[in-house]
Design an enzyme around this catalytic site. Structure first.
Site, PDB file in Angstrom:
ATOM      1  N   ASP A   1      -0.107   6.391  -5.734  1.00  0.00           N
ATOM      2  CA  ASP A   1      -1.101   7.388  -6.147  1.00  0.00           C
ATOM      3  C   ASP A   1      -0.389   8.507  -6.901  1.00  0.00           C
ATOM      4  OD1 ASP A   1      -3.401   6.346  -4.297  1.00  0.00           O
ATOM      5  OD2 ASP A   1      -1.679   6.623  -2.965  1.00  0.00           O
TER       6      ASP A   1
ATOM      7  N   HIS B   1      -0.916  11.078  -2.439  1.00  0.00           N
ATOM      8  CA  HIS B   1      -2.278  10.599  -2.198  1.00  0.00           C
ATOM      9  C   HIS B   1      -3.236  11.748  -1.924  1.00  0.00           C
ATOM     10  CE1 HIS B   1      -5.647   9.093   0.253  1.00  0.00           C
ATOM     11  NE2 HIS B   1      -5.572   8.033  -0.524  1.00  0.00           N
TER      12      HIS B   1
ATOM     13  N   HIS C   1       0.825  -1.211   0.000  1.00  0.00           N
ATOM     14  CA  HIS C   1       0.000   0.000   0.000  1.00  0.00           C
ATOM     15  C   HIS C   1       0.861   1.264   0.000  1.00  0.00           C
ATOM     16  CE1 HIS C   1      -2.901   2.806   2.290  1.00  0.00           C
ATOM     17  NE2 HIS C   1      -3.298   2.728   1.026  1.00  0.00           N
ATOM     18  N   ARG C   2       0.622   2.126  -1.004  1.00  0.00           N
ATOM     19  CA  ARG C   2       1.381   3.378  -1.171  1.00  0.00           C
ATOM     20  C   ARG C   2       2.885   3.109  -1.163  1.00  0.00           C
ATOM     21  NH1 ARG C   2      -2.397   7.298   2.735  1.00  0.00           N
ATOM     22  NH2 ARG C   2      -4.368   6.569   1.846  1.00  0.00           N
TER      23      ARG C   2
ATOM     24  N   GLU D   1      -2.663   4.407  -9.201  1.00  0.00           N
ATOM     25  CA  GLU D   1      -4.008   4.962  -9.019  1.00  0.00           C
ATOM     26  C   GLU D   1      -3.991   6.444  -9.389  1.00  0.00           C
ATOM     27  OE1 GLU D   1      -7.643   5.556  -5.803  1.00  0.00           O
ATOM     28  OE2 GLU D   1      -5.925   4.294  -5.274  1.00  0.00           O
TER      29      GLU D   1
ATOM     30  N   ASP E   1      -0.386  -2.775   4.153  1.00  0.00           N
ATOM     31  CA  ASP E   1       0.828  -2.143   4.653  1.00  0.00           C
ATOM     32  C   ASP E   1       1.792  -3.178   5.214  1.00  0.00           C
ATOM     33  OD1 ASP E   1       0.083   0.570   4.163  1.00  0.00           O
ATOM     34  OD2 ASP E   1      -1.253   0.487   5.892  1.00  0.00           O
TER      35      ASP E   1
ATOM     36  N   LYS F   1      -5.548   9.915  -9.275  1.00  0.00           N
ATOM     37  CA  LYS F   1      -6.466  10.664  -8.420  1.00  0.00           C
ATOM     38  C   LYS F   1      -7.187  11.761  -9.225  1.00  0.00           C
ATOM     39  CE  LYS F   1      -5.740   8.654  -4.435  1.00  0.00           C
ATOM     40  NZ  LYS F   1      -6.813   7.929  -3.738  1.00  0.00           N
TER      41      LYS F   1
ATOM     42  N   GLU G   1       1.478  -0.345  -4.809  1.00  0.00           N
ATOM     43  CA  GLU G   1       0.326   0.517  -5.109  1.00  0.00           C
ATOM     44  C   GLU G   1       0.721   1.958  -4.827  1.00  0.00           C
ATOM     45  OE1 GLU G   1      -3.241   2.874  -4.095  1.00  0.00           O
ATOM     46  OE2 GLU G   1      -1.736   2.174  -2.671  1.00  0.00           O
TER      47      GLU G   1
END
Length: 615
Positions: free
Chosen positions: A399, A412, A370-371, A471, A587, A473, A397
């Site tokens: 953003d 993000h 995550h991120r 991703e 995470d 935004k 992943e």
């Protein structure tokens, strides 16, 4: 009875001794040939199969193969024709390999050395002559020999090819009782075992078919059970050798992980490298199986009458000057080294390019950091991406948003205060202004000076190391962001190593319109409503609290995957595993790996890690 058992054991030892002496003379050439040829032929057939299925789907006007349209697609005349074409290529490759191995055995029998290029020449020439002599039957001969000669490769082939798994499952389910296909499979292998005795006679001699059958019958007469026992002993020994090597390689992987890797990445390292070991051992086991079986059949052949054997197809000397030059000792050594070097370069490239796809988890549930790795490093930074790589995650992943001067950066939030301390919206600042901000110190002082990276920088680092879930935004100030993101992906030749996701469905439409080959995912906080009309989404990325087993089943019936976000607790992870999701964003990639394996041991010992490597 005891005397008979002792006699059979003595015959097995004799056969094994003869086999070893036969192989020993040209063992190096056989090993090099099998290494090069197995990798090449496997890649050739698998790539042709994928291309054929994709072509068939395109011609039939569909993008996905689902449980609903599986029969329609697979039983369509075009698909059946393409499958038959793939089988022709596969069986010719198999025939080529048989002739090449027999050429090495024949040279050993005559106490001569043979080089790898000469083995390949013998394989190509012999296979071509076999097909010319039997234009309408050669395919069926190879098909009949396949179950026995590929006995050790069948499991790994089924395990690695999802389409083959589904096809066999549907065939088995078509029977009214499970024992019927099991019995039929046993009978098929038994028939193949007996039929394969004819292969050396057909390959090495030019007799008529009826004479071939007569020779085999005379060879096996009154010795069928004994030969069956010896043959089974050969297969068991090959199986045991393969598993001993598997255990050795698995132990080496665990030792490496324990000595080199950090505690938070040990399990992931063992799982990923362990799966590389599985792939390697599937090739080695298959090669052992075929070479061992051909060696055994060749020994049966040389024990029979060798009358008329002077017409052997594999021992004919090359006639042309070009071929004689090609078979020369110096040229053979140079060509062999060149083939090994080329294969090594390809393997390194393939392992780097498809590292994430080779993980054990990717067969069931892939893992996304995550991120980048928000628990271990500042989110959406290069340090986070590096952690995702170290943790052996399948995806990182991230953003992305757009600055006032049109640069695509990782971020993000629309406001920069939480991560950098500056209370400003990202679209109000240029990249030069953003690059002066510290994106790490608020996470931990040791990350002081960490910058907000551009998408290009992340892709350049990730290429060949990890896939990216990008991703995009939407903030109302970035109408052209999709076009820019797609261009960056294309310019960096990164289409096959990323997916593009967004909560804005129109962004997915734009991406598909610009480049239909980019895999897209619709990010949703809820999963209510119909999914059938969402053609711009190749998969659904859904908040885990809204995912149910029925939702996953419905998405899968449409040929689309389900990604669950963001899971950091064992119970939630286990529920998603039970639901059958395809990807988990977390995470804590290490914990997800352990849940997938069915354990949450925080500090697994050497034996437990070895179990992970071999699982």
């Amino acid at each position: 009875m005891r005397k008979k058992a002792v006699k059979n054991a003595g015959m097995i030892r004799i056969y094994l001794n003869m086999a070893w002496k036969l192989l020993q003379k040209n063992l190096l050439s056989i090993v090099i040939f099998e290494t090069v040829y197995r990798l090449f032929s496997n890649q050739l057939v698998s790539r042709l199969a994928n291309a054929a299925i994709n072509f068939s789907l395109k011609q039939l006007g569909t993008s996905y193969m689902t449980s609903e349209n599986f029969n329609k697609i697979m039983l369509h005349p075009l698909t059946l024709l393409l499958i038959f074409g793939i089988l022709l290529v596969f069986f010719f490759c198999m025939l080529f390999e048989i002739y090449a191995v027999m050429a090495a055995l024949e040279a050993s029998w005559k106490r001569k050395r043979i080089s790898v290029p000469v083995m390949m020449l013998a394989g190509g020439r012999g296979a071509a002559q076999f097909v010319r002599a039997r234009p309408w039957t050669w395919f069926f001969y190879m098909a009949a020999s396949f179950p026995y000669l590929w006995l050790h490769s069948s499991y790994s082939a089924i395990r690695s090819m999802k389409l083959l798994q589904v096809s066999l499952t549907k065939i088995f389910n078509a029977f009214p009782a499970y024992w019927i296909p099991v019995v039929l499979t046993i009978l098929l292998v038994a028939f193949s075992f007996v039929f394969s005795y004819t292969i050396p006679f057909r390959c090495m001699m030019t007799e008529k078919e009826k004479n071939t059958h007569l020779r085999v019958r005379q060879t096996l007469e009154k010795r069928v059970l004994r030969e069956l026992g010896i043959n089974i002993s050969f297969q068991v020994m090959i199986f045991l050798i393969t598993w001993v090597l598997y255990l050795i390689f698995g132990t080496a992987v665990v030792a490496y992980a324990k000595l080199v890797k950090t505690p938070s990445t040990v399990v992931s390292t063992v799982i990923v490298y362990g799966d590389w070991v599985k792939s390697t051992m599937s090739l080695i086991g298959g090669a052992f199986g075929l070479v061992g079986s051909i060696t055994y059949l060749y020994l049966i052949f040389i024990r029979s009458s060798r009358k008329g054997y002077q017409k052997s197809r594999t021992t004919k000397k090359p006639s042309s000057k070009l071929v004689r030059t090609f078979c020369g000792p110096v040229t053979a050594v140079v060509l062999t080294i060149a083939m090994l070097a080329g294969e090594t370069v390809y393997l390194v490239y393939a392992m780097r390019a498809t590292r994430a796809e080779a993980t054990a988890s990717s067969q069931y549930i892939s893992v996304s950091a995550h991120r980048g790795g928000a628990r271990k490093a500042p989110e959406n930074t290069m340090s986070a991406i590096k952690y995702a790589v170290d943790s052996m995650s399948d995806y990182a992943e991230i953003d992305v948003q757009e600055t006032s001067d049109g640069e695509i950066v990782l971020m993000h939030d629309t406001n920069l205060k939480r991560t950098t301390g500056l209370n400003a919206s990202i679209w109000t600042l240029t990249y030069d202004e953003i690059s002066q901000l510290d994106a790490g110190v608020r996470f931990n002082k040791k990350f002081r000076g960490e910058q907000i990276p551009k998408l290009e920088e992340v892709i350049a680092y990730a290429k060949g190391k990890i896939n990216l879930n990008i991703e995009v935004k939407y903030n109302g100030h970035n109408q052209n962001i999709v076009k820019k993101v797609v261009k960056i992906i294309e310019d960096n030749d990164f289409v096959d190593q990323c997916v593009l996701t967004s909560m804005n469905y129109n962004f997915l439409r734009q991406a598909k319109k610009i480049n239909p080959d980019i895999k897209t995912g619709y990010t949703m906080k809820m999963s209510y409503g119909g999914l059938e009309d969402m053609d711009a989404a190749d998969f659904f990325s859904v908040k885990y609290t809204y995912i149910t087993e029925s939702f996953v089943e419905h998405a899968h019936s449409l040929g689309k995957e389900v990604c669950a976000w963001t899971l950091n607790y064992q119970g939630d992870m286990q529920r998603m595993v039970n639901c059958g999701v395809d990807n988990i964003i977390t995470d804590d990639p290490e914990l997800v790996r352990k849940v997938i394996l069915g354990t949450t041991d925080r500090n697994p010992g050497f034996v437990s890690l070895l179990g992970y490597a071999l699982k």
